[in-house]
Design a protein around this motif. Structure first.
Motif, PDB file in Angstrom:
ATOM      1  N   ILE A 189       0.847  -1.192   0.000  1.00 18.59           N
ATOM      2  CA  ILE A 189       0.000   0.000   0.000  1.00 18.59           C
ATOM      3  C   ILE A 189       0.878   1.237   0.000  1.00 18.59           C
TER       4      ILE A 189
ATOM      5  N   PHE B 129       1.239   5.270   0.208  1.00 18.57           N
ATOM      6  CA  PHE B 129       0.637   6.556   0.557  1.00 18.57           C
ATOM      7  C   PHE B 129       1.372   7.601  -0.273  1.00 18.57           C
TER       8      PHE B 129
ATOM      9  N   SER C  62      -0.433   9.890   7.990  1.00 17.33           N
ATOM     10  CA  SER C  62      -1.457   8.900   7.645  1.00 17.33           C
ATOM     11  C   SER C  62      -0.860   7.507   7.530  1.00 17.33           C
TER      12      SER C  62
ATOM     13  N   PHE D 285      -1.529   4.431  10.186  1.00 21.36           N
ATOM     14  CA  PHE D 285      -2.165   3.234   9.645  1.00 21.36           C
ATOM     15  C   PHE D 285      -1.343   1.992   9.998  1.00 21.36           C
TER      16      PHE D 285
ATOM     17  N   SER E 268      -2.196  -1.223  -3.893  1.00 21.05           N
ATOM     18  CA  SER E 268      -3.171  -0.189  -3.562  1.00 21.05           C
ATOM     19  C   SER E 268      -2.482   1.154  -3.413  1.00 21.05           C
TER      20      SER E 268
ATOM     21  N   VAL F 212      -3.138   4.983  -1.759  1.00 20.43           N
ATOM     22  CA  VAL F 212      -3.904   5.903  -0.918  1.00 20.43           C
ATOM     23  C   VAL F 212      -3.320   7.291  -1.146  1.00 20.43           C
TER      24      VAL F 212
ATOM     25  N   MET G 297      -7.735   4.741  -3.196  1.00 19.42           N
ATOM     26  CA  MET G 297      -8.651   5.714  -2.598  1.00 19.42           C
ATOM     27  C   MET G 297      -7.988   7.063  -2.369  1.00 19.42           C
TER      28      MET G 297
ATOM     29  N   LEU H 228      -7.876  10.126   0.248  1.00 21.61           N
ATOM     30  CA  LEU H 228      -8.132  10.380   1.668  1.00 21.61           C
ATOM     31  C   LEU H 228      -8.024  11.882   1.941  1.00 21.61           C
TER      32      LEU H 228
ATOM     33  N   LEU I 165     -12.728   8.539   0.192  1.00 19.24           N
ATOM     34  CA  LEU I 165     -13.202   8.060   1.492  1.00 19.24           C
ATOM     35  C   LEU I 165     -14.121   9.108   2.121  1.00 19.24           C
TER      36      LEU I 165
ATOM     37  N   ASN J 244      -8.635   4.922   9.729  1.00 18.83           N
ATOM     38  CA  ASN J 244      -7.957   3.643   9.496  1.00 18.83           C
ATOM     39  C   ASN J 244      -8.941   2.496   9.327  1.00 18.83           C
TER      40      ASN J 244
ATOM     41  N   ILE K  97     -10.123   2.650   5.795  1.00 16.14           N
ATOM     42  CA  ILE K  97      -9.128   2.095   4.870  1.00 16.14           C
ATOM     43  C   ILE K  97      -9.143   0.570   4.939  1.00 16.14           C
TER      44      ILE K  97
ATOM     45  N   ARG L  33     -11.825  -1.113   2.963  1.00  8.44           N
ATOM     46  CA  ARG L  33     -11.575  -1.204   1.513  1.00  8.44           C
ATOM     47  C   ARG L  33     -10.536  -2.275   1.183  1.00  8.44           C
TER      48      ARG L  33
END
Length: 452
Positions: free
Chosen positions: A110, A112, A124, A128, A302, A304, A345, A347, A374, A419, A422, A425
């Protein structure tokens, strides 16, 4: 006045170095985390009632003793993980207590990512990672791709990184194999060498590939490799190939209900299980759209995107999204490759509740791309600065006044909701309901204010 800027930078660099030496010493002596949690808080992390946890504790001799602060019994991170291992052994659904990957499960990666600085991207990502450890006992790998080393600061002081990394500390540039090796233009490190780049932190099972100034060389090395075009290598796949090589050699092997012997948690087996693999990898992206950062995106399942909601910020976001889309389309036109197949996503972050523009932008985004954004977001909070002042997250920070405690608890409630959203998802079914509860309160309050 030639040389005045050089002198300024030299003197400033020396001052900062001395400041960081003091900070590093403080972090080392503090051993990063002193925070403890009450039995009631541990029950929340374990997703059981306080009555159930109390009964379980009374019936198990190996339940952690904790310590008493006044009349309250409190526990540290390692004792919380010990509880998880003990409870998983007798549970009908052991993965409820240790949400570990099973053999054959994919490894979520993932990222960010944001092109703009100041969007709470590292905050973030760090929160997370820690949330997954606190609430699910997950084994999390954190990779810092930002030379500013912000997310690294959240974890300095642990077993594997007692002070800030130096240029000798392996970074993501090393992990991706971007440096020369014995006449070769790049280095395909062995899986065991790659595993050694993940350094232990104070969080059980949470390991870090840190960043430092040398991380900025990633872009230089990628540019060199683009020119040299070594056979069999794509300039955007160095990190992905390295993660795949590590992943193949480190599959999940231990089940959560295999950690107890003769009624007691086996500490050696638990430690081995916590470090045998990872349940997800989190990458903290540099605020730029570069070829090195493109490697991070291509390696990710993913994406974010933390993003503030001001007018200029939305314009910057549009530039980032358009630029990244163009890069991906160029790659996909030349290679069939699975990119970002997980949940992706946007955020919203640092949202001012009293600012109509912020809320209007979120409302418009929810109207025009409801599945991409989100509906739970980080509200602007002054409380986070209290934790940041001592290089801690709100999950680590222990307030020393009632006023600070109230602000931090409010931010923790917000962070848990973000969180949880997230998680819903990325791992549908694992969510705890914090996001829905937050939305019920936030949007009901908003309706009330609007009606008034």
């Amino acid at each position: 006045m030639s040389g005045s800027l050089e002198q300024f930078l030299t003197d400033l660099s020396r001052g900062l170095e001395r400041t960081m030496v003091a900070v590093n010493k403080e972090l080392t002596l503090r051993h990063r985390i002193k925070r403890t949690w009450s039995m009631r808080q541990c029950a929340r992390f374990l997703n059981v009632s306080i009555q159930y946890l109390t009964k379980f504790a009374n019936g198990n001799d190996d339940f952690p003793k904790g310590e008493y602060v006044g009349r309250e019994r409190v526990f540290n991170l390692h004792e919380l993980m010990h509880m998880r291992a003990l409870m998983a052994t007798s549970a009908k659904r052991p993965f409820d207590y240790l949400a570990w990957r099973k053999p054959g499960d994919p490894l979520p990666v993932i990222s960010f990512a944001s092109q703009k600085g100041g969007t709470a991207k590292s905050l973030s990502a760090a929160h997370f990672a820690q949330y997954l450890s606190l609430h699910y006992g997950m084994r999390v790998g954190v990779m810092d791709a930002d030379p500013q080393s912000t997310i690294t600061l959240y974890f300095v002081g642990g077993e594997g990184l007692s002070q800030m990394p130096t240029e000798e500390t392996p970074s993501m540039v090393d992990f991706a194999g971007l440096f020369h090796s014995e006449g070769a233009p790049y280095t395909d490190h062995s899986a065991e060498t790659l595993d050694s780049f993940f350094l232990k932190t104070s969080w059980p099972g949470l390991r870090l590939v840190p960043a430092h100034g040398e991380t900025s060389e990633g872009e230089i090395q990628i540019a060199r490799l683009v020119r040299e075009a070594p056979a069999g290598k794509s300039f955007y796949r160095y990190l992905r190939d390295a993660i795949d090589r590590w992943k193949e050699a480190h599959p999940p092997a231990t089940a959560p209900n295999e950690l107890v012997t003769d009624g007691k948690v086996d500490p050696v087996r638990l430690e081995q299980a916590l470090n045998e693999t990872l349940d997800c990898i989190i990458i903290d992206y540099q605020p730029a759209l570069t070829l090195f950062q493109l490697n991070n995106v291509i390696a990710s399942s993913s994406l974010v995107i933390p993003q503030t909601m001001k007018g200029f910020d939305i314009a910057t976001l549009s530039t980032f999204v358009t630029g990244l889309l163009g890069m991906l389309q160029h790659i996909l036109a030349h290679e069939r490759i699975d990119i970002g197949s997980g949940a992706n996503m946007l955020l919203p972050t640092i949202v001012q509740r009293s600012n109509a523009q912020d809320l209007n932008h979120i409302g418009n985004l929810l109207e025009h791309c409801p599945t991409e954004i989100l509906p739970v977001f980080y509200l602007r909070s002054d409380a986070i600065s209290n934790a940041s002042d001592v290089y801690q997250s709100v999950y680590e920070y222990e307030p020393d006044t009632p006023g600070k405690r109230k602000g931090i608890n409010r931010f923790i409630e917000n962070a848990d909701a973000v969180n949880d959203a997230i998680v819903s998802r990325l791992w549908p079914g694992l969510e705890r309901g914090y996001a829905n509860a937050w939305m019920d309160t936030f949007y009901d309050d908003d309706d009330g204010e609007t009606a008034a």
